[in-house]
Every structure is written in C-alpha cells, then in structure tokens.
Design an enzyme around this catalytic site. Structure first.
Site, short mmCIF file in Angstrom:
data_model
loop_
_atom_site.label_atom_id
_atom_site.label_comp_id
_atom_site.label_asym_id
_atom_site.label_seq_id
_atom_site.Cartn_x
_atom_site.Cartn_y
_atom_site.Cartn_z
N HIS A 127 43.49 36.82 -78.02
CA HIS A 127 42.76 37.32 -76.63
C HIS A 127 41.82 37.75 -76.90
O HIS A 127 41.15 37.81 -77.91
CB HIS A 127 43.99 38.56 -76.22
N ASP A 156 36.14 38.31 -72.45
CA ASP A 156 36.33 37.65 -71.85
C ASP A 156 35.57 37.24 -70.56
O ASP A 156 34.84 35.66 -70.64
CB ASP A 156 37.98 38.00 -71.24
#
Length: 367
Positions: A127, A156
């Site tokens: 992540h 991200d």
C-alpha cells in the site's frame, strides 16, 4: 457531448481501487471518453464514490473467452488503456500488451502498480505507506520520534495516478506523431521518488539533513509550521523569504531581537516556543483578521468540513455539490476548453450496450 481539452480521446479503464479510479476521474474530468470495464456482479454507482465519476461502465466476465474478445475489441478502438493488476494478470487473461499492441499498434498501454512490472518486490502486496517508505519519502515526514503517513497522497495519488495520467497522455502524443504505441510502466515507487527530486538535490548540496523535523520544510523552522490558536484550531505559516518573515514578526507583534537570526537553526526550538505562545493568545478567526491575504504566507488550517466554505474556495468554485455530495471540481482549469464533471459514478454495466454501439464494437457476448 463531453467537455474539455481531452474531448475525443478514447480510454479503456480496467476497474481497480485507489489510484486507478483517480486517474480515470482526472482524464474524464478533462473530457476523455473513459469506458470502465467492470466485473459482472460487482458493486458500484454510489453517489459518494467521487473518483468513479464521469465514466461509462461495461460489465464483462473476463473468465469467458467471448468477454475477453469484447474487451480486446474495445481496446482496438481506444487511444489508451490502463489497468492496476499485479504483473502477469492481464497476460493470463489474454489481455496483455503483447496481444493488444499487435491488434492496435497505436495503443498506449498503462500499467499501474505499487512496485512496478519488475524488481524483487514486483509480485508482493503493498500500500501507499510501503511504496513511499523505500524511496525516502516516509522517513522525511513526521515528528522527530517516528515517520507519519501523509494520507495516501504521495504514493497512490501523486506518485501513481498523476504520473499515470501524465504518462498516458505523453504516450498518446507520441503515438499520434509516429503511429507507435507502447507500454507505460507506472510504479508508485518511481513516482514517489520523482516527487522527492528537490529534496534529494537539497540533501546532495548539504542543506537538507536525514533527520526528521530538523529542516526548513519539515516543521523544524518556527516560520514554517502549524500553530494552535486559543480556540483549539490551527493556522499554517510559511514565511520563508526575509520580507515575508519580517511581515510575520510585524503582524504577530514580535519585537524580540532573537527573532532577527531567522536561519540560525540552533535557535529554532526556542523561537518556535515563543511564537507558539503568541499564536495561542488569539483565536484562528482573530489571526485571519490580522494576516489573511497578506504576504505573511498565512492560511487557516481548514478541516474537510470547513474547506468548501472558505472564501477563496468559494470564489474559485473549487468545490461543487452533486446530488448532495460535496466534492472537488475538475482541475486544472482551461481558458478555451474547460473541463467538467461528465456525470455521476456509473452503475455496474449501465452502459454496455451504448458503449459498444458508440465505439462500433460488435460483441460476441451479450450485454
């Protein structure tokens, strides 16, 4: 009729999470016809799913060879396609770039992953916090005692979605000039590292240390940090340049001669404590009345609930409300071809027939 500078651009998006949908939103907001391929039976279409806005949804069961052929036919008509699966997944589905580019040589094939298409971590889960950890970004952010994840903005969305959108558009420009498509390997680790370029340069020049909260821009400097007000809310100060720093001292009523040595790092902890005590004497609204729209480099720290009603955001229409959901408006802004939110988040498969007809695709699978 889609509105924006990317009007006429056809993009296929394979449904994913996080940075993939955000990239699709950015492209759609600027006018691209982004068709999202969703899994049959998946959930979607909630009005609060902001990053899904503006697309059309085609639902396909990619375990069915006929559905795979339909996806390939859509890619035959597309300028670009992007996906966010682990390396090798698209190949196993029969949808990899080797197949797609053979059928459509001008296609730009975007691949969004955390670790990239190759490397020791390529097949590992991860992540944002992991991706920004290995490139030095996470280490540099936080208090002195430990790193702090900066939401998932750096990996991200900043290092991933924005770089993917940039890469896809660069690839399309090249394909239109040369007729040659290509693969865009967009790793969030690469993007996050790229975002750190200035800091690596500062470190090389000796003006940035590898210790958190000891540098100009990481909260160590008294003139570049957030401060709590008497009301419990916060203000943000960024008075780096000498003239802005002088104005900060004037507006804050600070005449202590110790503040004249602005760049003496040894004095920063003491100066910060003194400045914090002064800021704590007034409310955020009172400091806004004193410093708003001045060259102090000042802003109130607004919560998500407060930000849409800030006068500057209201004046620029930075936020819009759609079906009762407040959300950011398209960015950036164009004078001749302004972008627009092209529609709400689509229900899964809501546009299968329309898309196939619009794109001239004869599908071997029923909608």
């Amino acid at each position: 009729m889609r509105q924006g500078p990317l009007s006429g651009l056809k993009i296929v998006e394979f449904a994913g999470i996080g940075p993939g949908p955000f990239c699709g939103m950015l492209l759609s907001d600027l006018g691209a016809d982004v068709v999202r391929i969703d899994r049959v039976g998946a959930r979607g279409g909630a009005k609060t799913d902001v990053t899904a806005r503006g697309r059309r949804s085609v639902a396909l069961d990619l375990k069915d060879p006929a559905a795979v052929e339909t996806a390939l036919r859509l890619m035959d008509h597309a300028d670009a396609v992007f996906e966010g699966f682990r390396p090798g997944v698209m190949e196993r589905l029969g949808l990899g770039p080797d197949v797609a580019l053979k059928r459509n040589p001008k296609l730009v094939f975007g691949r969004m992953t955390g670790w990239g298409q190759f490397g020791p971590y390529a097949q590992a889960a991860g992540h944002d916090i992991n991706y920004i950890a290995i490139v030095g970004a996470l280490h540099a952010i936080g208090n002195g005692d430990k790193p702090a994840p900066p939401l998932n903005l750096v990996g991200d969305f900043g290092g991933g979605a924005l770089y993917l959108a940039f890469g896809l558009l660069a690839g399309v420009i090249h394909a239109r000039a040369t007729g040659q498509g290509q693969v865009v390997d967009c790793a969030m680790t690469d993007g996050a590292a790229s975002l750190m370029s200035m800091f690596y340069g500062m470190a090389a020049s000796g003006v940035w240390t590898d210790q958190r909260k000891s540098n100009l821009l990481d909260g160590a400097a008294p003139f570049y940090d957030t401060y709590e007000c008497s009301c419990g809310r916060f203000i943000a100060l960024g008075s780096i340049e000498p003239q802005f720093y002088a104005l900060l001292l004037e507006k804050a009523g600070l005449d202590d001669p110790a503040f004249k040595a602005q760049m003496n790092r040894a004095d920063w902890p003491d100066l910060k404590a003194k400045l914090a005590a002064v800021i704590k004497t007034k409310s955020r609204d009172e400091w806004c009345a004193i410093m708003d729209a001045t060259d102090v480099c000042f802003a109130p720290v607004m919560s998500l609930a407060e930000a849409p009603s800030h006068p500057h955001n209201v004046a620029r229409k930075t936020f819009v409300e759609i079906d009762g959901v407040t959300q950011p408006a398209p960015a950036p802004r164009f004078s001749a071809t302004p972008g627009a939110i092209q529609g709400p988040a689509p229900a899964i498969g809501a546009h299968t027939d329309d898309v196939l007809a619009d794109w001239g695709v004869k599908s071997p699978v029923s909608a």
